[in-house]
Design an enzyme around this catalytic site. Structure first.
Site, PDB file in Angstrom:
ATOM      1  N   HIS A   1       0.827  -1.215   0.000  1.00 33.30           N
ATOM      2  CA  HIS A   1       0.000   0.000   0.000  1.00 33.30           C
ATOM      3  C   HIS A   1       0.859   1.261   0.000  1.00 33.30           C
ATOM      4  O   HIS A   1       0.647   2.180  -0.789  1.00 33.30           O
ATOM      5  CB  HIS A   1      -0.926  -0.015   1.217  1.00 33.30           C
ATOM      6  N   ASP A   2       1.833   1.294   0.890  1.00 28.13           N
ATOM      7  CA  ASP A   2       2.711   2.471   0.965  1.00 28.13           C
ATOM      8  C   ASP A   2       3.964   2.273   0.119  1.00 28.13           C
ATOM      9  O   ASP A   2       4.838   3.139   0.107  1.00 28.13           O
ATOM     10  CB  ASP A   2       3.131   2.719   2.422  1.00 28.13           C
TER      11      ASP A   2
END
Ligand SMILES: *[C@@H]1O[C@H](CO)[C@@H](O)[C@H](O)[C@H]1NC(C)=O
Ligand SMILES: *[C@@H]1O[C@H](CO)[C@@H](O)[C@H](O)[C@H]1NC(C)=O
Ligand SMILES: *[C@@H]1O[C@H](CO)[C@@H](O)[C@H](O)[C@H]1NC(C)=O
Ligand SMILES: *[C@@H]1O[C@H](CO)[C@@H](O)[C@H](O)[C@H]1NC(C)=O
Ligand SMILES: *[C@@H]1O[C@H](CO)[C@@H](O)[C@H](O)[C@H]1NC(C)=O
Ligand SMILES: *[C@@H]1O[C@H](CO)[C@@H](O)[C@H](O)[C@H]1NC(C)=O
Length: 415
Positions: free
Chosen positions: A218-219
């Site tokens: 996600h990051d």
């Protein structure tokens, strides 16, 4: 920034709605970040952790194709990108690649139109896979990297030891039928407890794993998430206790890079339950995140949720043992060509910000029967009286609607 693709309601496997990681987008919903339901102050976390109830039951219910399943949901990544990564390729070679898998937003049985990252609470009268598993005495557990303590219901937590956690990726935590029950909340655990359970030989028969925001991509990106996944999974495959007639299912919540592309994601099946002759092959049947539910239901001959789980194709290696028929997309039933379906946007529903659509919980179809599997009696008891008004919703079909082809129930309210 990622598109607002399907929200996640789902841990796919969870039940009526949980597919796991379907969610995951980038937090473009401005209302979501301000919501905090549980304190994250250090002292409060420590106090709550000291008294948090944790449970790790075990069971040994034989399945037709496997005796344990562990599911790992990763952040939005297109099929092409996931299958091009060298670490994911190394995993694919050890198992079965699902080549026609599509994200839905929520593997729990329904995504109820979720199209944001908001803090959502699914009404307690909506059942999940947990109800089906408990009905047959099958142990389950949900492991979330970064969760500060068992049963934590806060929106997010930056865990100094395990990394950053967000509730939107913890699919079962969205269901009141889970979190309002202390014995169920006691099975929503962190990674520290995953390794404790592994060391103590008490990994449940049904497990769900959600890595932190860094490790799930996600990051970060697919390079990091495939690397993490390989380093998490390979020791488990080498562990004779864990990998005893076990299947590990790895998938991605959605194809997020390109909002106008189809929601085509990869799925990888690994573990000793995969027949030797199928290692290194593909399953090219149409699957979506509800296939995880239908495959688990078929494997243990569970009841069903009466939602999209019923018609979803069972993974072929499971169907070979259970006799489930693999179906192909029927343009006539779907009413439009398969090629015109994108599943890149949720249709109107309870959790949709769209004005149109049906903003109530649609009843499951309590009359559905798939290969002898009927709807869970407690679901029938609760919902049967609403299901008479369900002319076309949740038939026994694999043809999953999308925003361009919303379910007909979205025009004919039922409950
Ligand atoms: C994903 O794959 C496409 C083509 O297959 C490529 O153009 C794109 O750069 C890739 N994106 C990422 C983030 O790797
Ligand atoms: C994991 O959960 C346990 C049980 O609630 C808690 O005591 C522990 O501190 C948590 N570990 C981390 C790293 O947050
Ligand atoms: C992927 O993310 C990691 C961690 O943030 C970073 O070091 C790496 O450069 C990124 N790779 C690509 C191809 O963007
Ligand atoms: C790959 O995983 C290993 C083992 O977890 C880790 O040490 C390494 O930093 C990771 N590399 C990348 C690029 O994320
Ligand atoms: C989904 O994809 C279709 C076809 O490319 C496109 O017309 C539609 O705008 C997309 N939806 C979203 C929300 O991007
Ligand atoms: C389930 O809960 C929702 C929300 O409170 C309510 O609208 C609906 O009528 C309930 N349905 C049943 C069958 O209890």
């Amino acid at each position: 920034m990622l598109p607002k693709v399907f929200g996640i309601l789902a841990a796919a496997s969870i039940a009526a709605a949980v597919p796991a990681s379907i969610t995951t987008d980038s937090g473009s919903d401005s209302t979501s970040t301000s919501v905090t339901h549980t304190s994250t102050a250090t002292s409060d976390i420590a106090a709550a952790a000291a008294t948090a109830k944790t449970e790790s039951p075990t069971s040994n219910v034989k399945g037709a194709a496997f005796d344990r399943i562990l599911q790992i949901y990763l952040e939005t990544t297109a099929y092409e990108n996931a299958t091009a990564d060298p670490n994911c390729q190394a995993l694919i070679k050890q198992g079965i690649l699902l080549t026609e898998e599509f994200g839905v937003g929520a593997p729990h049985g329904d995504n109820f139109g979720l199209n944001s990252d908001s803090f959502i609470l699914v009404n307690k009268n909506v059942s999940t896979i947990v109800d089906l598993l408990e009905d047959k005495g099958i142990s389950w557990g949900d492991y979330n990297e970064g969760l500060p303590y068992t049963g934590f219901d806060g929106f997010a937590y930056d865990n100094p030891v395990e990394g950053d956690y967000v509730r939107k990726h913890n699919l079962l935590a969205r269901f009141n039928s889970v979190m309002d029950d202390p014995d169920r909340a006691a099975k929503i655990k962190n990674f520290t407890l995953f390794y404790e359970d592994l060391d103590n030989k008490r990994i449940p028969q049904w497990g769900f794993v959600t890595p932190n925001l860094y490790n799930n991509g996600h990051d970060t990106n697919i390079t990091v998430s495939c690397n993490w996944t390989r380093s998490f999974v390979e020791p488990l495959l080498a562990n004779p206790y864990f990998n005893d007639n076990t299947v590990i299912y790895i998938t991605w919540q959605a194809n997020g890079q390109n909002p106008i592309a189809r929601n085509h994601v990869a799925g990888i099946l690994l573990g000793s339950a995969i027949p030797k002759e199928l290692v290194g092959t593909t399953d090219d049947a149409y699957h979506n995140h509800y296939s995880e539910l239908s495959s688990v239901e078929a494997n243990w001959n569970l009841h069903t949720l009466g939602r999209w789980d019923v018609g979803a194709n069972v993974w072929k290696f499971v169907a070979a043992k259970t006799g489930d028929v693999i179906r192909s997309w029927n343009e006539r039933i779907a009413g439009d060509l398969f090629e015109n379906y994108y599943w890149n946007q949720s249709y109107g529903g309870v959790f949709s910000s769209a004005v149109e659509g049906l903003h109530v919980y649609v009843a499951p179809n309590t009359r559905l029967v798939r290969h002898g599997r009927t709807v869970l009696p407690s679901i029938v008891k609760l919902w049967a009286r609403y299901c008479g008004k369900l002319p076309d919703y949740y038939r026994d079909i694999i043809e999953l609607p999308d925003a361009l082809h919303p379910p007909r129930a979205s025009r004919s309210p039922s409950a």
